[in-house]
Design a protein around this motif. Structure first.
Motif, PDB file in Angstrom:
ATOM      1  N   ASP A  59       0.728  -1.365  -0.145  1.00 34.70           N
ATOM      2  CA  ASP A  59      -0.119  -0.162   0.102  1.00 34.70           C
ATOM      3  C   ASP A  59       0.919   1.297   0.122  1.00 34.70           C
ATOM      4  N   GLU A  60       1.858   1.244   0.830  1.00 28.66           N
ATOM      5  CA  GLU A  60       2.884   2.365   1.076  1.00 28.66           C
ATOM      6  C   GLU A  60       3.668   2.537  -0.645  1.00 28.66           C
ATOM      7  N   GLY A  61       3.782   1.350  -1.122  1.00 29.88           N
ATOM      8  CA  GLY A  61       4.649   1.485  -2.313  1.00 29.88           C
ATOM      9  C   GLY A  61       3.935   2.114  -3.437  1.00 29.88           C
ATOM     10  N   ILE A  62       2.636   1.540  -3.354  1.00 27.04           N
ATOM     11  CA  ILE A  62       1.484   2.090  -4.418  1.00 27.04           C
ATOM     12  C   ILE A  62       1.168   3.656  -4.091  1.00 27.04           C
ATOM     13  N   LYS A  63       1.139   3.991  -2.920  1.00 28.26           N
ATOM     14  CA  LYS A  63       0.844   5.201  -2.597  1.00 28.26           C
ATOM     15  C   LYS A  63       2.123   6.254  -3.144  1.00 28.26           C
ATOM     16  N   ARG A  64       3.340   5.911  -2.826  1.00 25.31           N
ATOM     17  CA  ARG A  64       4.486   6.499  -3.289  1.00 25.31           C
ATOM     18  C   ARG A  64       4.411   6.530  -4.808  1.00 25.31           C
ATOM     19  N   ALA A  65       4.085   5.407  -5.190  1.00 21.25           N
ATOM     20  CA  ALA A  65       4.011   5.410  -7.128  1.00 21.25           C
ATOM     21  C   ALA A  65       2.909   6.267  -7.552  1.00 21.25           C
ATOM     22  N   ASP A  66       1.923   6.448  -6.836  1.00 23.96           N
ATOM     23  CA  ASP A  66       0.946   7.364  -7.224  1.00 23.96           C
ATOM     24  C   ASP A  66       1.524   8.830  -6.858  1.00 23.96           C
ATOM     25  N   GLU A  67       2.103   9.052  -6.102  1.00 26.56           N
ATOM     26  CA  GLU A  67       2.508  10.456  -5.747  1.00 26.56           C
ATOM     27  C   GLU A  67       3.761  10.920  -6.706  1.00 26.56           C
ATOM     28  N   ALA A  68       4.449   9.962  -7.189  1.00 24.47           N
ATOM     29  CA  ALA A  68       5.419  10.215  -8.047  1.00 24.47           C
ATOM     30  C   ALA A  68       4.762  10.352  -9.618  1.00 24.47           C
ATOM     31  N   LEU A  69       3.825   9.545  -9.654  1.00 24.49           N
ATOM     32  CA  LEU A  69       3.251   9.776 -10.963  1.00 24.49           C
ATOM     33  C   LEU A  69       2.546  10.998 -11.083  1.00 24.49           C
ATOM     34  N   GLU A  70       1.710  11.659  -9.937  1.00 25.30           N
ATOM     35  CA  GLU A  70       1.240  12.827 -10.011  1.00 25.30           C
ATOM     36  C   GLU A  70       2.226  13.963 -10.240  1.00 25.30           C
ATOM     37  N   ASP A  71       3.543  13.974  -9.486  1.00 27.85           N
ATOM     38  CA  ASP A  71       4.712  14.792  -9.658  1.00 27.85           C
ATOM     39  C   ASP A  71       4.976  14.931 -11.039  1.00 27.85           C
TER      40      ASP A  71
END
Length: 121
Positions: free
Chosen positions: A22-34
């Motif tokens: 979940d944390e990895g997905i959350k970080r990946a989503d944040e990176a994608l948004e950036d």
């Protein structure tokens, strides 16, 4: 009893794994948004630069066109002047020939004038 410990251990391991995922997905989503945000910024900057370059190119095109037209007109004028001078020189030669025949000019004077006029043509 040993199975309960193993089951509890596996459940904790799976919960930790789920949390990590979940944390990895959350970080990946944040990176994608950036990345999307930076991509939009880059696209906007590229569009602005493209518009500026297009305006500059159009101005330069117009300047080059005006210079070209000016040079063509200068060439046409020079050609007209050269043609009219040549025609004038030929008319002058005819007049000099008539003056020689009439005896107003000597053969030597006629030849000197003729040589000078022919050197310009």
């Amino acid at each position: 009893m040993a199975t309960k410990k193993k089951t509890g251990y596996i459940e904790r391991f799976l919960k930790k794994a789920d949390k990590a995922i979940d944390e990895g997905i959350k970080r990946a989503d944040e990176a994608l948004e950036d990345a999307v945000e930076f991509g939009e910024m880059a696209a906007s900057q590229a569009k602005k630069a493209s518009e500026e370059l297009t305006k500059k190119a159009l101005k330069e095109k117009e300047q080059i066109k005006l210079k070209g037209v000016k040079k063509i007109n200068e060439g046409i004028t020079a050609a007209k002047n050269a043609t009219s001078k040549s025609e004038e020189d030929l008319i002058t030669l005819e007049k000099l020939g008539k003056l020689r025949k009439a005896g107003v000019l000597t053969e030597k004077e006629f030849q000197e004038k003729k040589k000078k006029i022919l050197s310009r043509i």
